[in-house]
Design a protein around this motif. Structure first.
Motif, mmCIF file in Angstrom:
data_model
loop_
_atom_site.group_PDB
_atom_site.id
_atom_site.type_symbol
_atom_site.label_atom_id
_atom_site.label_comp_id
_atom_site.label_asym_id
_atom_site.label_seq_id
_atom_site.Cartn_x
_atom_site.Cartn_y
_atom_site.Cartn_z
ATOM 1 N N TYR A 113 0.844 -1.416 -0.228
ATOM 2 C CA TYR A 113 -0.212 0.272 -0.199
ATOM 3 C C TYR A 113 0.865 1.261 -0.459
ATOM 4 C CZ TYR A 113 -3.626 3.360 0.893
ATOM 5 O OH TYR A 113 -4.952 3.642 1.328
ATOM 6 N N PHE A 114 1.664 1.478 0.759
ATOM 7 C CA PHE A 114 2.503 2.217 0.245
ATOM 8 C C PHE A 114 3.174 2.403 -0.502
ATOM 9 C CE2 PHE A 114 7.086 4.530 1.371
ATOM 10 C CZ PHE A 114 6.809 5.437 1.802
ATOM 11 N N GLN A 115 3.833 1.441 -1.374
ATOM 12 C CA GLN A 115 4.468 1.379 -2.733
ATOM 13 C C GLN A 115 3.480 2.283 -3.490
ATOM 14 O OE1 GLN A 115 7.331 1.030 -3.149
ATOM 15 N NE2 GLN A 115 8.244 0.532 -1.052
ATOM 16 N N TYR A 116 2.329 1.611 -3.651
ATOM 17 C CA TYR A 116 1.312 2.207 -4.189
ATOM 18 C C TYR A 116 0.720 3.539 -4.246
ATOM 19 C CZ TYR A 116 -3.610 3.437 -6.081
ATOM 20 O OH TYR A 116 -4.895 3.449 -6.313
ATOM 21 N N GLN A 117 1.111 4.198 -3.121
ATOM 22 C CA GLN A 117 0.719 5.659 -2.556
ATOM 23 C C GLN A 117 1.925 6.619 -2.875
ATOM 24 O OE1 GLN A 117 0.110 4.724 1.510
ATOM 25 N NE2 GLN A 117 -2.274 5.691 1.709
ATOM 26 N N SER A 118 3.294 5.776 -2.885
ATOM 27 C CA SER A 118 4.248 6.598 -2.880
ATOM 28 C C SER A 118 4.502 6.325 -4.662
ATOM 29 C CB SER A 118 5.332 5.519 -2.927
ATOM 30 O OG SER A 118 5.050 6.378 -1.569
ATOM 31 N N GLY A 119 3.471 5.622 -6.098
ATOM 32 C CA GLY A 119 3.613 5.473 -7.033
ATOM 33 C C GLY A 119 3.730 4.715 -7.498
ATOM 34 N N PHE A 120 4.651 3.935 -7.007
ATOM 35 C CA PHE A 120 5.459 2.439 -7.329
ATOM 36 C C PHE A 120 4.657 1.500 -7.869
ATOM 37 C CE2 PHE A 120 8.016 5.854 -5.118
ATOM 38 C CZ PHE A 120 8.937 5.868 -5.717
ATOM 39 N N THR A 144 -5.952 -12.467 9.910
ATOM 40 C CA THR A 144 -5.452 -11.523 9.454
ATOM 41 C C THR A 144 -6.203 -9.957 10.477
ATOM 42 O OG1 THR A 144 -6.313 -11.424 7.530
ATOM 43 C CG2 THR A 144 -4.394 -11.986 7.551
ATOM 44 N N ALA A 145 -7.111 -10.060 10.298
ATOM 45 C CA ALA A 145 -8.249 -9.020 10.664
ATOM 46 C C ALA A 145 -8.583 -9.416 12.686
ATOM 47 C CB ALA A 145 -9.886 -9.846 10.820
ATOM 48 N N ASP A 146 -7.766 -10.613 13.031
ATOM 49 C CA ASP A 146 -7.943 -9.940 14.445
ATOM 50 C C ASP A 146 -6.562 -9.299 14.897
ATOM 51 O OD1 ASP A 146 -9.977 -11.474 14.965
ATOM 52 O OD2 ASP A 146 -9.379 -13.597 14.952
ATOM 53 N N MET A 147 -5.493 -9.690 14.014
ATOM 54 C CA MET A 147 -4.195 -9.761 14.293
ATOM 55 C C MET A 147 -3.959 -8.033 14.584
ATOM 56 S SD MET A 147 -1.022 -10.618 15.150
ATOM 57 C CE MET A 147 -0.658 -11.251 15.120
ATOM 58 N N TYR A 148 -4.924 -7.620 13.146
ATOM 59 C CA TYR A 148 -4.841 -6.022 13.132
ATOM 60 C C TYR A 148 -5.894 -5.427 14.003
ATOM 61 C CZ TYR A 148 -6.764 -1.791 12.039
ATOM 62 O OH TYR A 148 -7.087 -0.265 12.389
ATOM 63 N N LEU A 149 -6.924 -6.140 14.640
ATOM 64 C CA LEU A 149 -7.784 -5.597 15.461
ATOM 65 C C LEU A 149 -7.682 -5.821 17.245
ATOM 66 C CD1 LEU A 149 -11.364 -7.392 14.055
ATOM 67 C CD2 LEU A 149 -10.309 -4.888 14.246
ATOM 68 N N LYS A 150 -6.225 -6.103 16.938
ATOM 69 C CA LYS A 150 -5.622 -6.757 18.303
ATOM 70 C C LYS A 150 -4.997 -5.123 18.933
ATOM 71 C CE LYS A 150 -2.211 -9.614 20.997
ATOM 72 N NZ LYS A 150 -0.927 -10.335 20.975
ATOM 73 N N ASN A 151 -4.691 -4.876 17.419
ATOM 74 C CA ASN A 151 -3.697 -3.873 18.228
ATOM 75 C C ASN A 151 -3.805 -2.725 17.542
ATOM 76 O OD1 ASN A 151 -1.919 -1.455 19.136
ATOM 77 N ND2 ASN A 151 -0.479 -2.740 19.751
ATOM 78 N N PRO A 152 -4.374 -1.509 16.537
ATOM 79 C CA PRO A 152 -4.559 -0.950 15.406
ATOM 80 C C PRO A 152 -4.071 -0.059 15.368
ATOM 81 C CG PRO A 152 -6.474 -1.189 16.631
ATOM 82 C CD PRO A 152 -5.686 -1.950 17.554
ATOM 83 N N ASP A 153 -3.388 0.374 16.825
ATOM 84 C CA ASP A 153 -2.500 1.476 16.192
ATOM 85 C C ASP A 153 -0.607 1.317 16.033
ATOM 86 O OD1 ASP A 153 -4.662 3.024 17.896
ATOM 87 O OD2 ASP A 153 -4.239 2.544 20.272
ATOM 88 N N ILE A 154 -0.572 0.128 15.522
ATOM 89 C CA ILE A 154 0.676 -0.264 15.407
ATOM 90 C C ILE A 154 1.083 -0.010 14.050
ATOM 91 C CG2 ILE A 154 0.762 -1.461 17.244
ATOM 92 C CD1 ILE A 154 1.104 -3.603 15.309
ATOM 93 N N TRP A 155 -0.201 0.591 13.287
ATOM 94 C CA TRP A 155 -0.247 0.400 11.984
ATOM 95 C C TRP A 155 -0.190 1.806 11.488
ATOM 96 C CZ3 TRP A 155 1.019 -3.884 10.240
ATOM 97 C CH2 TRP A 155 0.699 -5.172 10.884
ATOM 98 N N ARG A 156 0.121 2.109 10.126
ATOM 99 C CA ARG A 156 0.373 3.513 9.891
ATOM 100 C C ARG A 156 -0.788 4.205 9.378
ATOM 101 N NH1 ARG A 156 1.464 4.206 4.720
ATOM 102 N NH2 ARG A 156 0.775 2.342 4.437
ATOM 103 N N ALA A 157 -1.443 5.240 9.766
ATOM 104 C CA ALA A 157 -2.935 5.324 9.367
ATOM 105 C C ALA A 157 -3.229 5.293 8.213
ATOM 106 C CB ALA A 157 -2.924 7.406 9.663
ATOM 107 N N SER A 158 -2.849 6.151 7.552
ATOM 108 C CA SER A 158 -3.430 5.552 5.814
ATOM 109 C C SER A 158 -3.633 4.080 5.812
ATOM 110 C CB SER A 158 -2.402 6.065 4.918
ATOM 111 O OG SER A 158 -1.485 5.537 4.434
ATOM 112 N N TYR A 159 -3.302 2.874 5.935
ATOM 113 C CA TYR A 159 -3.046 1.799 6.293
ATOM 114 C C TYR A 159 -4.097 1.234 7.074
ATOM 115 C CZ TYR A 159 -2.193 -3.684 5.403
ATOM 116 O OH TYR A 159 -1.878 -4.723 5.973
ATOM 117 N N GLY A 160 -4.702 1.878 8.484
ATOM 118 C CA GLY A 160 -5.764 1.715 9.363
ATOM 119 C C GLY A 160 -6.930 1.763 8.870
#
Length: 168
Positions: A113-120, A144-160
């Motif tokens: 997603y970061f690569q996409y946002q950067s245009g690459f 994957t959903a459980d892993m994200y929901l366990k701690n959503p604050d560890i991800w980049r804001a736009s990815y979250g």
């Protein structure tokens, strides 16, 4: 008189050429910086993947991670009883494998997603990757959903924000 006018025009053209070349150099520097930032992000993602690969190759590491994970699941009030029962019947290495797989998957999609946002990454490629991420989040076997929901604050804001959108 004509020579002076010609000289003035040549100076104006020369100045415009200098300004244009400076703009071009500035754009090149900006692009180089964006490429360097994307490459650093990719390198961090690769480093993390290598670290988790080392865990996956270590029986002792998998046992420790799985045992800790099982303990956390059993102690949690938010984990349903049927999930606790299921987890208790699984080898702890499988629990570790699922958790590491979910985390690495989320991190990999964050990098994409970061690569996409950067245009690459092209729109077409990102659309396919986004669909795969959505499918993974909707499949409870991937965690994957459980892993994200366990701690959503560890991800980049736009990815979250993207994950939250895909979970709706």
């Amino acid at each position: 008189m004509k020579a002076l006018k010609l000289n003035d025009w040549l100076q104006v053209i020369g100045m415009a050429a200098i300004v244009a070349s400076l703009i071009f150099v500035g754009l090149q520097l900006k692009l180089s910086q964006e490429i360097a930032i994307a490459a650093q992000y990719q390198a961090r993602s690769d480093s993390l993947r290598e670290q988790f690969s080392a865990f996956l190759e270590s029986e002792a590491g998998m046992r420790v991670i799985g045992t800790d994970l099982l303990g956390d699941m059993l102690a949690s009030d938010s984990v349903p009883v049927e999930v606790k029962t299921w987890a208790s019947e699984q080898p702890v290495e499988e629990l570790a494998f699922r958790a590491i797989g979910a985390y690495v998957s989320l991190k990999s999609y964050d990098n994409l997603y970061f690569q996409y946002q950067s245009g690459f990454l092209s729109d077409e490629a990102w659309t396919a990757m986004r669909a795969q991420l959505r499918d993974g989040l909707q499949d409870p076997r991937t965690w994957t959903a459980d892993m994200y929901l366990k701690n959503p604050d560890i991800w980049r804001a736009s990815y979250g924000e993207l994950i939250e959108e895909l979970l709706e």
